[in-house]
Design a protein around this motif. Structure first.
Motif, mmCIF file in Angstrom:
data_model
loop_
_atom_site.group_PDB
_atom_site.id
_atom_site.type_symbol
_atom_site.label_atom_id
_atom_site.label_comp_id
_atom_site.label_asym_id
_atom_site.label_seq_id
_atom_site.Cartn_x
_atom_site.Cartn_y
_atom_site.Cartn_z
ATOM 1 N N UNK A 13 76.020 -1.602 -81.269
ATOM 2 C CA UNK A 13 74.868 -2.064 -82.042
ATOM 3 C C UNK A 13 73.519 -1.586 -81.486
ATOM 4 N N UNK A 14 73.254 -1.672 -80.195
ATOM 5 C CA UNK A 14 71.942 -1.186 -79.715
ATOM 6 C C UNK A 14 71.717 0.296 -79.999
ATOM 7 N N UNK A 15 72.760 1.107 -79.857
ATOM 8 C CA UNK A 15 72.623 2.533 -80.108
ATOM 9 C C UNK A 15 72.384 2.801 -81.594
ATOM 10 N N UNK A 16 73.102 2.079 -82.450
ATOM 11 C CA UNK A 16 72.936 2.260 -83.891
ATOM 12 C C UNK A 16 71.544 1.813 -84.339
ATOM 13 N N UNK A 17 71.066 0.696 -83.808
ATOM 14 C CA UNK A 17 69.729 0.218 -84.170
ATOM 15 C C UNK A 17 68.655 1.188 -83.701
ATOM 16 N N UNK A 18 68.819 1.763 -82.522
ATOM 17 C CA UNK A 18 67.855 2.745 -82.039
ATOM 18 C C UNK A 18 67.837 3.970 -82.954
ATOM 19 N N UNK A 43 75.687 -4.017 -72.519
ATOM 20 C CA UNK A 43 76.401 -4.837 -71.538
ATOM 21 C C UNK A 43 76.054 -6.308 -71.708
ATOM 22 N N UNK A 44 74.774 -6.601 -71.947
ATOM 23 C CA UNK A 44 74.378 -7.994 -72.163
ATOM 24 C C UNK A 44 75.005 -8.568 -73.429
ATOM 25 N N UNK A 45 75.012 -7.798 -74.509
ATOM 26 C CA UNK A 45 75.655 -8.263 -75.740
ATOM 27 C C UNK A 45 77.150 -8.459 -75.541
ATOM 28 N N UNK A 46 77.797 -7.530 -74.859
ATOM 29 C CA UNK A 46 79.226 -7.634 -74.598
ATOM 30 C C UNK A 46 79.537 -8.865 -73.758
ATOM 31 N N UNK A 47 78.747 -9.112 -72.722
ATOM 32 C CA UNK A 47 78.948 -10.302 -71.896
ATOM 33 C C UNK A 47 78.771 -11.569 -72.725
ATOM 34 N N UNK A 48 77.763 -11.587 -73.585
ATOM 35 C CA UNK A 48 77.557 -12.748 -74.448
ATOM 36 C C UNK A 48 78.714 -12.989 -75.392
#
Length: 81
Positions: A13-18, A43-48
């Motif tokens: 998701x972060x890469x796609x949004x960027x 990593x933060x999203x995955x941990x969440x």
């Protein structure tokens, strides 16, 4: 299956949004991809997501698994006791 899709989305998701923000804004694309900040966000999203699944999983962890059995010509389904 849905858990795997959610985990994959948390990573990508972060890469796609960027990428979408660069395309929509039509910013100068000569700059390098900010891999480290995007990776940290992933990593933060995955941990969440993993923490969320850990506390919301309804599978009994203290149960005893009984594998499928073949009795009297019939297959008895596996169970968790």
């Amino acid at each position: 299956m849905i858990k795997k899709l959610i985990l994959l989305a948390a990573i990508l998701l972060p890469f796609a949004l960027y990428y979408l923000s660069v395309v929509i804004i039509k910013k100068d694309t000569n700059k390098k991809l900010p891999v480290i900040p995007l990776s940290l966000a992933s990593i933060l999203l995955l941990a969440g997501v993993l923490i969320f699944f850990r506390f919301t999983d309804t599978d009994p962890s203290d149960g005893k698994y009984v594998p499928p059995q073949f009795k009297d010509g019939k297959i008895i389904s596996p169970k968790t006791r």
